[in-house]
Design a protein around this motif. Structure first.
Motif, short mmCIF file in Angstrom:
data_model
loop_
_atom_site.label_atom_id
_atom_site.label_comp_id
_atom_site.label_asym_id
_atom_site.label_seq_id
_atom_site.Cartn_x
_atom_site.Cartn_y
_atom_site.Cartn_z
N GLU A 25 0.82 -1.22 0.00
CA GLU A 25 0.00 0.00 0.00
C GLU A 25 0.85 1.27 0.00
OE1 GLU A 25 -3.48 2.02 2.74
OE2 GLU A 25 -3.01 -0.09 2.99
N TYR A 26 2.00 1.21 0.64
CA TYR A 26 2.87 2.38 0.69
C TYR A 26 3.42 2.73 -0.70
CZ TYR A 26 6.77 5.37 2.03
OH TYR A 26 7.65 6.40 2.15
N TYR A 27 3.67 1.71 -1.52
CA TYR A 27 4.23 1.95 -2.85
C TYR A 27 3.12 2.15 -3.87
CZ TYR A 27 8.31 0.20 -0.44
OH TYR A 27 9.32 0.02 0.45
N GLY A 28 2.25 1.17 -4.04
CA GLY A 28 1.00 1.30 -4.77
C GLY A 28 1.05 1.60 -6.26
N VAL A 29 2.15 1.47 -6.93
CA VAL A 29 2.21 1.65 -8.38
C VAL A 29 2.71 0.35 -9.00
CG1 VAL A 29 2.39 4.04 -9.15
CG2 VAL A 29 4.20 3.06 -7.84
N TYR A 30 2.21 0.07 -10.18
CA TYR A 30 2.52 -1.20 -10.82
C TYR A 30 3.45 -1.06 -12.02
CZ TYR A 30 -0.86 -3.30 -7.76
OH TYR A 30 -1.52 -3.74 -6.65
N TRP A 31 4.13 0.06 -12.15
CA TRP A 31 5.08 0.24 -13.24
C TRP A 31 6.22 -0.78 -13.22
CZ3 TRP A 31 3.63 2.70 -17.27
CH2 TRP A 31 2.77 3.79 -17.18
N PRO A 32 6.70 -1.21 -12.06
CA PRO A 32 7.79 -2.18 -12.07
C PRO A 32 7.43 -3.54 -12.69
CG PRO A 32 7.73 -1.09 -9.96
CD PRO A 32 6.49 -0.67 -10.70
N LEU A 33 6.16 -3.81 -12.89
CA LEU A 33 5.77 -5.08 -13.51
C LEU A 33 6.26 -5.19 -14.96
CD1 LEU A 33 2.21 -5.91 -12.21
CD2 LEU A 33 4.36 -7.03 -11.67
N PHE A 34 6.65 -4.08 -15.56
CA PHE A 34 7.20 -4.15 -16.92
C PHE A 34 8.53 -4.90 -16.95
CE2 PHE A 34 4.23 -0.66 -17.76
CZ PHE A 34 3.66 -1.14 -18.93
N VAL A 35 9.11 -5.15 -15.79
CA VAL A 35 10.33 -5.95 -15.71
C VAL A 35 10.06 -7.39 -16.15
CG1 VAL A 35 11.99 -6.87 -14.03
CG2 VAL A 35 11.40 -4.49 -13.99
N LEU A 36 8.82 -7.83 -16.06
CA LEU A 36 8.47 -9.18 -16.51
C LEU A 36 8.82 -9.39 -17.98
CD1 LEU A 36 5.01 -9.63 -14.77
CD2 LEU A 36 7.13 -10.81 -14.21
N ILE A 37 8.76 -8.34 -18.77
CA ILE A 37 9.13 -8.46 -20.19
C ILE A 37 10.58 -8.88 -20.32
CG2 ILE A 37 9.41 -7.15 -22.33
CD1 ILE A 37 7.03 -5.40 -21.36
N PHE A 38 11.44 -8.32 -19.49
CA PHE A 38 12.86 -8.68 -19.52
C PHE A 38 13.07 -10.13 -19.11
CE2 PHE A 38 13.04 -4.04 -18.79
CZ PHE A 38 13.70 -3.69 -19.95
N TYR A 39 12.26 -10.62 -18.16
CA TYR A 39 12.38 -12.02 -17.73
C TYR A 39 12.06 -12.96 -18.89
CZ TYR A 39 12.08 -10.16 -12.94
OH TYR A 39 12.29 -9.47 -11.77
N PHE A 40 11.06 -12.59 -19.69
CA PHE A 40 10.65 -13.47 -20.78
C PHE A 40 11.60 -13.43 -21.97
CE2 PHE A 40 6.38 -12.85 -18.79
CZ PHE A 40 6.24 -14.16 -18.37
N ILE A 41 12.19 -12.26 -22.25
CA ILE A 41 13.07 -12.18 -23.42
C ILE A 41 14.52 -12.52 -23.10
CG2 ILE A 41 11.59 -10.53 -24.60
CD1 ILE A 41 13.61 -8.35 -23.91
N CYS A 42 14.86 -12.69 -21.83
CA CYS A 42 16.24 -12.99 -21.46
C CYS A 42 16.78 -14.28 -22.08
CB CYS A 42 16.35 -13.03 -19.94
SG CYS A 42 17.97 -13.46 -19.33
N PRO A 43 16.06 -15.40 -22.08
CA PRO A 43 16.64 -16.62 -22.65
C PRO A 43 16.58 -16.70 -24.18
CG PRO A 43 14.71 -17.15 -21.30
CD PRO A 43 14.86 -15.68 -21.32
#
Length: 128
Positions: A25-43
């Protein structure tokens, strides 16, 4: 089987750090979820290099080295993205720390997967 369970647990811990950086609740923004794209394209560069590379057991090949270069760029970008978001104050620095911790755990999990299952023996990911 124990390695698969350990990698699954490690991946779950890394994603938990990422979700905590977004959903508290203190942070409350979901912009960091775009890091998931890097997880998928890494391999992907590794898969392409393995498919296109020659079958010789040479210590180095241009295709493999290029794949390492692109993978390194993807990993560095994944660590830089939350830092840039925190720098422009789109997210808080605490969320950035949690996302960076999640990045470290997830990328070590991906590395562990390739070290454990990339040997080419009877129990490898190539059979799946």
């Amino acid at each position: 089987v124990a390695a698969l369970v350990a990698l699954s647990f490690s991946g779950a811990i890394g994603l938990t750090f990422l979700m905590l950086g977004c959903a508290l609740e203190y942070y409350g923004v979901y912009w960091p979820l775009f890091v998931l794209i890097f997880y998928f394209i890494c391999p992907i560069p590794h898969f392409v290099a393995q498919r296109l590379g020659d079958d010789s057991d040479a210590a180095s090949s241009a295709c493999r080295e290029l794949a390492y270069f692109f993978t390194t760029g993807i990993v560095v970008s994944a660590f830089g993205f939350p830092i840039i978001l925190a720098r422009v104050e789109a997210i808080k620095w605490g969320a950035c720390g949690l996302v960076l911790a999640g990045n470290a755990v997830i990328f070590l999990t991906i590395l562990g997967f390739f070290l454990v299952f990339g040997r080419g023996d009877d129990f490898s990911w190539e059979q799946w």
